[in-house]
Scaffold this motif. Structure first.
Motif, PDB file in Angstrom:
ATOM      1  N   ASN A   1       6.388  13.526   3.624  1.00  0.00           N
ATOM      2  CA  ASN A   1       6.989  12.406   4.331  1.00  0.00           C
ATOM      3  C   ASN A   1       6.633  12.525   5.811  1.00  0.00           C
ATOM      4  O   ASN A   1       7.066  13.451   6.491  1.00  0.00           O
ATOM      5  N   ASN A   2       5.834  11.582   6.313  1.00  0.00           N
ATOM      6  CA  ASN A   2       5.377  11.646   7.702  1.00  0.00           C
ATOM      7  C   ASN A   2       6.227  10.800   8.644  1.00  0.00           C
ATOM      8  O   ASN A   2       5.850  10.592   9.799  1.00  0.00           O
ATOM      9  N   THR A   3       7.354  10.310   8.154  1.00  0.00           N
ATOM     10  CA  THR A   3       8.200   9.442   8.963  1.00  0.00           C
ATOM     11  C   THR A   3       8.656  10.128  10.240  1.00  0.00           C
ATOM     12  O   THR A   3       8.574   9.564  11.333  1.00  0.00           O
TER      13      THR A   3
ATOM     14  N   LYS B   1       0.836  -1.195   0.000  1.00  0.00           N
ATOM     15  CA  LYS B   1       0.000   0.000   0.000  1.00  0.00           C
ATOM     16  C   LYS B   1       0.871   1.244   0.000  1.00  0.00           C
ATOM     17  O   LYS B   1       2.026   1.217   0.365  1.00  0.00           O
ATOM     18  N   VAL B   2       0.277   2.343  -0.395  1.00  0.00           N
ATOM     19  CA  VAL B   2       1.011   3.605  -0.394  1.00  0.00           C
ATOM     20  C   VAL B   2       0.374   4.616   0.555  1.00  0.00           C
ATOM     21  O   VAL B   2       0.822   5.747   0.650  1.00  0.00           O
ATOM     22  N   GLU B   3      -0.686   4.189   1.274  1.00  0.00           N
ATOM     23  CA  GLU B   3      -1.358   5.110   2.185  1.00  0.00           C
ATOM     24  C   GLU B   3      -0.427   5.506   3.328  1.00  0.00           C
ATOM     25  O   GLU B   3       0.211   4.654   3.947  1.00  0.00           O
ATOM     26  N   ASP B   4      -0.395   6.791   3.623  1.00  0.00           N
ATOM     27  CA  ASP B   4       0.443   7.268   4.719  1.00  0.00           C
ATOM     28  C   ASP B   4       0.032   6.659   6.051  1.00  0.00           C
ATOM     29  O   ASP B   4       0.858   6.453   6.929  1.00  0.00           O
ATOM     30  N   ILE B   5      -1.256   6.356   6.211  1.00  0.00           N
ATOM     31  CA  ILE B   5      -1.736   5.854   7.491  1.00  0.00           C
ATOM     32  C   ILE B   5      -1.056   4.545   7.850  1.00  0.00           C
ATOM     33  O   ILE B   5      -0.759   4.277   9.013  1.00  0.00           O
ATOM     34  N   ASP B   6      -0.788   3.694   6.849  1.00  0.00           N
ATOM     35  CA  ASP B   6      -0.108   2.427   7.113  1.00  0.00           C
ATOM     36  C   ASP B   6       1.330   2.665   7.545  1.00  0.00           C
ATOM     37  O   ASP B   6       1.839   2.010   8.453  1.00  0.00           O
ATOM     38  N   LYS B   7       1.977   3.607   6.879  1.00  0.00           N
ATOM     39  CA  LYS B   7       3.361   3.907   7.218  1.00  0.00           C
ATOM     40  C   LYS B   7       3.452   4.499   8.616  1.00  0.00           C
ATOM     41  O   LYS B   7       4.324   4.132   9.414  1.00  0.00           O
ATOM     42  N   ILE B   8       2.545   5.418   8.921  1.00  0.00           N
ATOM     43  CA  ILE B   8       2.552   6.052  10.241  1.00  0.00           C
ATOM     44  C   ILE B   8       2.276   5.009  11.326  1.00  0.00           C
ATOM     45  O   ILE B   8       2.923   5.009  12.377  1.00  0.00           O
TER      46      ILE B   8
END
Length: 235
Positions: free
Chosen positions: A197-199, A82-89
């Motif tokens: 970039n929400n990293t 996935k590319v959703e930011d929510i998953d990365k966050i």
């Protein structure tokens, strides 16, 4: 000394590809297609890094990451289709150190693994240091030591991952200065910062949580809206 890497992905072709490239670099790979097998390995094997697919059929990669962080501090890299930011966050908030979006370049994956291992090695290597060499900040109840890579708040140890320690150290090192997300990302990750970039935000949130900081009025890591983050100088 062998470097042991856990690889978990239910897509056999991807797991096999990751294993091939890592073995070619001399790493010992523990490869699994299910979360149950991976969780058993985590509890019985000394690991140095984990690569976890988020989308697994029975237990997702987020759950495995959380289980790892209950007892271990070695780097965790998430694989996501996935590319959703929510998953990365979510992954970063649970303690993951990095993420790789599928499809990915295997050579880039290897480079990211090596970068995380270098950081983890520095984090754990305090041999040959003396008190005279010590690099330490001690203010307002927060003590952070670069040489021992130990941190405490009000006398209680803070359990930080290598990435979290590097972020907090950089902010302490630049105390009184507002550090942008771009500067912080490039200083800690050693990579170019990308827009949206929400990293950094996710990791700052994780550090604040461990410090039991009030989200709306943190004492240590202040948010300067539209600019970046700051640890203020003592008055």
């Amino acid at each position: 000394m062998f470097t042991n890497i856990l690889v978990v992905d239910d897509e056999k072709e991807i797991a096999d590809l990751v294993e091939l490239y890592l073995r070619n670099e001399g790493f010992t790979v523990y490869k699994f297609y299910t979360a149950a097998e991976a969780l058993k390995c985590i509890s019985t094997t000394k690991l140095d890094l984990a690569i976890l697919d988020i989308m697994l059929p029975e237990t997702d990669g987020f759950t495995i990451c959380s289980r790892i962080r209950e007892s271990y501090h070695y780097p965790v890299i998430m694989l996501t289709a996935k590319v959703e930011d929510i998953d990365k966050i979510k992954g970063l908030t649970l303690g993951a150190d990095d993420y790789i979006t599928k499809p990915f370049n295997p050579l880039e994956m290897v480079a990211r693994v090596k970068a995380q291992l270098r950081r983890y090695t520095r984090y754990n290597n305090s041999e040959g240091k003396t008190l005279e060499d010590s690099n330490e900040y001690d203010f307002s109840g927060l003590i952070i030591n670069k040489d021992t890579h130990k941190c405490s708040l009000y006398g209680q140890a803070l359990t930080l991952t290598p990435i979290e320690f590097s972020i907090l150290w950089y902010l302490c090192e630049n105390r009184g200065k507002v550090v942008s997300s771009e500067e912080l990302f490039e200083a800690v990750w050693g990579e170019s910062y990308m827009d949206n970039n929400n990293t950094v935000m996710a990791h700052i949130g994780r550090i604040r949580e461990k410090m039991k900081e009030a989200p709306r009025n943190p004492k240590f890591i202040k948010t300067v809206w539209g600019v970046g983050y700051q640890i203020e100088q003592d008055e």
